[in-house]
Motif scaffolding. Structure first.
Motif, PDB file in Angstrom:
ATOM      1  N   ASP A 127       0.534  -1.674   0.329  1.00  0.00           N
ATOM      2  CA  ASP A 127       0.240  -0.168  -0.194  1.00  0.00           C
ATOM      3  C   ASP A 127       0.912   1.451  -0.035  1.00  0.00           C
ATOM      4  OD1 ASP A 127       0.934  -0.417   2.635  1.00  0.00           O
ATOM      5  OD2 ASP A 127      -1.129   1.175   3.613  1.00  0.00           O
ATOM      6  N   GLY A 128       0.108   2.294  -0.180  1.00  0.00           N
ATOM      7  CA  GLY A 128       1.523   3.615  -0.147  1.00  0.00           C
ATOM      8  C   GLY A 128       1.327   4.232  -1.511  1.00  0.00           C
ATOM      9  N   ILE A 129       2.036   5.599  -1.362  1.00  0.00           N
ATOM     10  CA  ILE A 129       2.671   5.811  -3.075  1.00  0.00           C
ATOM     11  C   ILE A 129       4.274   5.505  -2.718  1.00  0.00           C
ATOM     12  CG2 ILE A 129       3.182   8.003  -4.393  1.00  0.00           C
ATOM     13  CD1 ILE A 129      -0.066   5.627  -4.673  1.00  0.00           C
ATOM     14  N   GLU A 130       4.458   6.851  -1.536  1.00  0.00           N
ATOM     15  CA  GLU A 130       6.526   6.960  -1.348  1.00  0.00           C
ATOM     16  C   GLU A 130       6.611   5.899  -0.283  1.00  0.00           C
ATOM     17  OE1 GLU A 130       7.041   9.620  -2.912  1.00  0.00           O
ATOM     18  OE2 GLU A 130       4.930  10.245  -3.652  1.00  0.00           O
ATOM     19  N   ILE A 131       6.875   4.927  -1.110  1.00  0.00           N
ATOM     20  CA  ILE A 131       7.593   3.239  -0.933  1.00  0.00           C
ATOM     21  C   ILE A 131       9.002   4.188   0.005  1.00  0.00           C
ATOM     22  CG2 ILE A 131       7.996   1.044  -1.106  1.00  0.00           C
ATOM     23  CD1 ILE A 131       4.892   1.941  -1.422  1.00  0.00           C
ATOM     24  N   GLY A 132       9.379   4.818  -1.366  1.00  0.00           N
ATOM     25  CA  GLY A 132      11.282   5.360  -0.399  1.00  0.00           C
ATOM     26  C   GLY A 132      11.039   5.908   0.957  1.00  0.00           C
ATOM     27  N   ALA A 133      10.450   6.511   1.092  1.00  0.00           N
ATOM     28  CA  ALA A 133      10.088   7.939   2.002  1.00  0.00           C
ATOM     29  C   ALA A 133       9.716   6.910   3.281  1.00  0.00           C
ATOM     30  CB  ALA A 133       9.032   9.389   1.628  1.00  0.00           C
ATOM     31  N   ARG A 134       8.336   6.135   3.036  1.00  0.00           N
ATOM     32  CA  ARG A 134       8.251   4.913   4.302  1.00  0.00           C
ATOM     33  C   ARG A 134       8.970   4.641   5.104  1.00  0.00           C
ATOM     34  NH1 ARG A 134       3.160   1.659   2.851  1.00  0.00           N
ATOM     35  NH2 ARG A 134       4.184   0.649   2.303  1.00  0.00           N
ATOM     36  N   GLY A 135      10.618   3.993   3.929  1.00  0.00           N
ATOM     37  CA  GLY A 135      11.061   2.847   4.525  1.00  0.00           C
ATOM     38  C   GLY A 135      12.077   4.383   5.305  1.00  0.00           C
ATOM     39  N   ALA A 136      12.489   5.271   4.676  1.00  0.00           N
ATOM     40  CA  ALA A 136      12.776   6.249   5.485  1.00  0.00           C
ATOM     41  C   ALA A 136      12.557   7.083   6.937  1.00  0.00           C
ATOM     42  CB  ALA A 136      13.250   8.148   5.437  1.00  0.00           C
ATOM     43  N   ALA A 137      11.361   6.590   6.890  1.00  0.00           N
ATOM     44  CA  ALA A 137      10.728   7.167   8.031  1.00  0.00           C
ATOM     45  C   ALA A 137      10.820   5.740   9.391  1.00  0.00           C
ATOM     46  CB  ALA A 137       9.258   7.404   8.061  1.00  0.00           C
ATOM     47  N   MET A 138      10.075   4.617   8.744  1.00  0.00           N
ATOM     48  CA  MET A 138      10.132   3.205   9.282  1.00  0.00           C
ATOM     49  C   MET A 138      12.341   3.715  10.137  1.00  0.00           C
ATOM     50  SD  MET A 138       8.717   1.054   6.800  1.00  0.00           S
ATOM     51  CE  MET A 138       8.667  -0.810   7.760  1.00  0.00           C
ATOM     52  N   SER A 139      13.304   3.761   9.379  1.00  0.00           N
ATOM     53  CA  SER A 139      14.397   4.212  10.212  1.00  0.00           C
ATOM     54  C   SER A 139      14.257   3.892  11.082  1.00  0.00           C
ATOM     55  CB  SER A 139      15.491   4.037   8.594  1.00  0.00           C
ATOM     56  OG  SER A 139      15.232   3.135   7.574  1.00  0.00           O
ATOM     57  N   ALA A 140      13.915   6.425  11.009  1.00  0.00           N
ATOM     58  CA  ALA A 140      13.337   6.818  12.438  1.00  0.00           C
ATOM     59  C   ALA A 140      12.841   6.115  13.420  1.00  0.00           C
ATOM     60  CB  ALA A 140      13.046   7.716  11.530  1.00  0.00           C
ATOM     61  N   GLY A 141      11.376   5.386  12.947  1.00  0.00           N
ATOM     62  CA  GLY A 141      11.189   4.944  14.262  1.00  0.00           C
ATOM     63  C   GLY A 141      11.677   3.672  14.630  1.00  0.00           C
ATOM     64  N   ILE A 142      12.202   2.994  14.182  1.00  0.00           N
ATOM     65  CA  ILE A 142      13.227   1.912  14.918  1.00  0.00           C
ATOM     66  C   ILE A 142      14.260   2.405  15.752  1.00  0.00           C
ATOM     67  CG2 ILE A 142      14.873   0.127  14.177  1.00  0.00           C
ATOM     68  CD1 ILE A 142      13.837  -0.818  12.029  1.00  0.00           C
ATOM     69  N   GLY A 143      15.136   3.563  15.169  1.00  0.00           N
ATOM     70  CA  GLY A 143      15.670   4.429  16.276  1.00  0.00           C
ATOM     71  C   GLY A 143      15.429   5.134  17.346  1.00  0.00           C
ATOM     72  N   VAL A 144      14.487   5.412  17.361  1.00  0.00           N
ATOM     73  CA  VAL A 144      13.341   6.200  18.610  1.00  0.00           C
ATOM     74  C   VAL A 144      12.286   5.350  18.899  1.00  0.00           C
ATOM     75  CG1 VAL A 144      13.167   8.611  17.285  1.00  0.00           C
ATOM     76  CG2 VAL A 144      11.487   7.230  17.201  1.00  0.00           C
ATOM     77  N   GLY A 145      12.331   3.767  18.584  1.00  0.00           N
ATOM     78  CA  GLY A 145      11.936   2.579  19.989  1.00  0.00           C
ATOM     79  C   GLY A 145      10.420   2.735  19.114  1.00  0.00           C
ATOM     80  N   VAL A 146       9.949   3.169  18.588  1.00  0.00           N
ATOM     81  CA  VAL A 146       8.802   2.705  17.709  1.00  0.00           C
ATOM     82  C   VAL A 146       8.690   1.318  17.363  1.00  0.00           C
ATOM     83  CG1 VAL A 146       7.381   2.918  15.892  1.00  0.00           C
ATOM     84  CG2 VAL A 146       7.926   5.306  17.302  1.00  0.00           C
ATOM     85  N   TYR A 147       9.849   0.794  17.089  1.00  0.00           N
ATOM     86  CA  TYR A 147       9.397  -0.480  16.773  1.00  0.00           C
ATOM     87  C   TYR A 147      11.067  -1.481  16.839  1.00  0.00           C
ATOM     88  CZ  TYR A 147       6.882   1.696  12.614  1.00  0.00           C
ATOM     89  OH  TYR A 147       5.786   2.830  11.990  1.00  0.00           O
ATOM     90  N   GLN A 148      10.678  -2.311  17.208  1.00  0.00           N
ATOM     91  CA  GLN A 148      11.896  -3.310  18.265  1.00  0.00           C
ATOM     92  C   GLN A 148      12.973  -3.183  16.959  1.00  0.00           C
ATOM     93  OE1 GLN A 148      10.238  -6.505  19.403  1.00  0.00           O
ATOM     94  NE2 GLN A 148       8.699  -6.029  21.203  1.00  0.00           N
ATOM     95  N   ASP A 149      12.557  -3.871  16.028  1.00  0.00           N
ATOM     96  CA  ASP A 149      13.295  -4.072  14.828  1.00  0.00           C
ATOM     97  C   ASP A 149      13.072  -3.908  13.467  1.00  0.00           C
ATOM     98  OD1 ASP A 149      11.224  -6.404  14.239  1.00  0.00           O
ATOM     99  OD2 ASP A 149      13.407  -7.232  16.009  1.00  0.00           O
TER     100      ASP A 149
END
Length: 512
Positions: A438-460
């Motif tokens: 789903d979604g349009i900006e798949i690359g930007a989502r990947g960048a945001a997901m990396s940020a989410g891992i870094g700040v503890g939103v996601y475990q890995d």
């Protein structure tokens, strides 16, 4: 108060800022075009100050349009085109215009290295091919042609690292981006003095930035950057990642054997592996964003942008129809393609309008047109030809990965994935189920997901994918259609062989 993640994606022409909620849904996407300059033949560069100003403005636009308060953004990730060169001088200012990944000024440097058979010596370190827009070649070119700039170099950055520097004041890079530059020992995951000596670039070692994981916090938004962007000072910014990695992660590809296909401006075809694939015939093997995994890439500028050209040149009637019906002209094109069954067109198309994975002089062409053919036949052959270009890359990946990395499904993104008709041709031809995220900006989502891992939103990474990536469509291959496509693929390849000499001769014709 809701919390969000920001993904920033700097391509060669467009800077995007995309805000996502913690479940990966796109809340707001803003973009601005950053103009490129072409001061000489083969040069493609742009003002680094203008790039930052455009990106900062895009971030501010996204926040204001979404109505989100700055402190609601809890993490920021950056991505951007690989390679090219964005130099900072010893005073922390741009040393020259940023050089983009489409630049070819260093072609003579590559030719000289090839005459010395240098690639044979460096490939065991780099695991990738030479090409003119890589920083190794560009640095050698600058050392030779702009020695005054070379002497002032304080930091060697990729485009996303420059934006990260503007946000945080910190000079860093990450393993994914730098492992695609031919400046690293990919298997040892480190810079190599021996490799730099082979390029005669050993004196640049101090300017190579600290290597971070894509999800490590690299710094925090400075007060100055906060004023420029509307972000809150102190917001964490992570290391960021190569755009091909960001697109794979944003599509949910994090396990060995998973394949990601991007049908956009470029035909990008990539597989994740546990061990690096070492094969000189392949375009690139680099370090993946998931620790201890690698990403092998086969790519060329031969994908959905061919359709964009065709629509611009020949689809005035289809544009008018799309406007009347309130749909996209590309939907109308897909309907025309779908009006013919698999095997319904005997025209063959080579998708080489903007590049080739065959030879430098290769050009696009429709072969076998007769008076009874219609626009639908040409469009179907174009859709099929783009898929055959992807298939030629995919076959190399499949053969090189071997039985240790079985491939049983592919994730498809990019403009081509928006069309169920085109997606089905991919599935039938590659004989694999196609999953469209789903979604349009798949690359930007990947960048945001990396940020989410870094700040503890996601475990890995696995947790990030499970939470933030949804598959909106899965299309299974139709075995009855496959033989029609493979028969045409055989003719596609035979025509490649036949056209090699004519392409060379055509490229040498004098122009009036």
């Amino acid at each position: 108060m809701s919390e969000y993640l920001l993904g920033i994606d700097n391509g060669n022409t467009i800077s995007k800022a995309a805000i996502f909620d913690l479940q990966g849904r796109e809340i707001q996407v803003s973009s601005r075009k950053v103009e490129s300059d072409y001061p000489r033949q083969g040069w493609t560069e742009r003002s680094m100050d203008a790039l930052w100003q455009g990106t900062a403005g895009t971030i501010k636009d996204a926040l204001e349009t979404a109505g989100i308060r700055p402190e609601q953004i809890i993490g920021i990730g950056t991505t951007g085109h690989g390679n090219g060169l964005y130099l900072i001088d010893k005073q922390g200012r741009p040393a020259r215009a940023g050089i983009q990944s489409l630049d070819t000024r260093a072609a003579d440097i590559i030719a000289g290295w090839n005459r010395r058979h240098l690639h044979d010596q460096v490939f065991p370190y780099t695991t990738q091919a030479f090409w003119p827009a890589q920083p190794n070649a560009l640095l050698a070119w600058i050392k030779q042609h702009e020695p005054q700039v070379y002497q002032r170099i304080g930091a060697v950055l990729m485009v996303k690292d420059y934006i990260k520097y503007c946000l945080t004041g910190e000079i860093t890079t990450d393993f994914t981006d730098m492992s695609g530059t031919s400046l690293m020992d990919v298997r040892k995951k480190s810079y190599s003095e021996a490799l730099l000596e082979l390029y005669d670039l050993q004196d640049i070692r101090a300017a190579l930035p600290t290597l971070l994981q894509s999800f490590e916090i690299a710094g925090r938004v400075t007060p100055e950057a906060a004023r420029a962007t509307g972000l809150a000072a102190g917001t964490p910014v992570v290391g960021g990642l190569f755009d091909v990695d960001a697109s794979a992660l944003g599509a949910g590809v994090v396990q060995p054997g998973q394949v990601c296909i991007i049908a956009g401006t470029w035909s990008i075809n990539e597989i994740v592996t546990s061990d690096p694939i070492i094969d000189p015939a392949l375009f690139m093997t680099s370090i993946y964003t998931v620790p201890d995994l690698y990403l092998t890439i086969e790519a060329s500028a031969t994908s959905a942008t061919n359709l964009e050209w065709f629509v611009t040149q020949f689809c005035t009637e289809e544009k008018a129809e799309a406007e009347r019906r309130g749909i996209s002209v590309y939907d109308v094109c897909s309907e025309l393609v779908d009006s013919l069954p698999p095997g319904g067109s005997d025209v063959i198309f080579h998708p080489f309008l903007f590049g080739s994975n065959v030879q430098a002089s290769a050009r696009a062409g429709f072969y076998g047109i007769a008076g009874w053919h219609t626009k639908a036949h040409l469009l179907r052959s174009l859709y099929e030809g783009v898929v055959y270009g992807h298939l030629s890359h995919f076959e190399k990946l499949r053969d090189a990965s071997g039985s240790g990395n079985p491939i049983d499904v592919a994730r498809l993104s990019g403009g081509g994935a928006h069309s169920p008709v085109w997606t089905q041709i991919f599935a039938d031809t590659l004989q694999l189920p196609m999953e469209v995220p789903d979604g349009i900006e798949i690359g930007a989502r990947g960048a945001a997901m990396s940020a989410g891992i870094g700040v503890g939103v996601y475990q890995d990474h696995a947790d990030a994918v499970a939470t933030a990536v949804k598959i909106k469509r899965r299309q299974e291959p139709n075995p009855a259609a496959t033989p029609f496509y493979l028969d045409r693929y055989i003719e596609y390849k035979k025509l490649l062989e036949c056209m090699q000499e004519p392409w060379d001769r055509l490229s040498q014709l004098k122009q009036g």
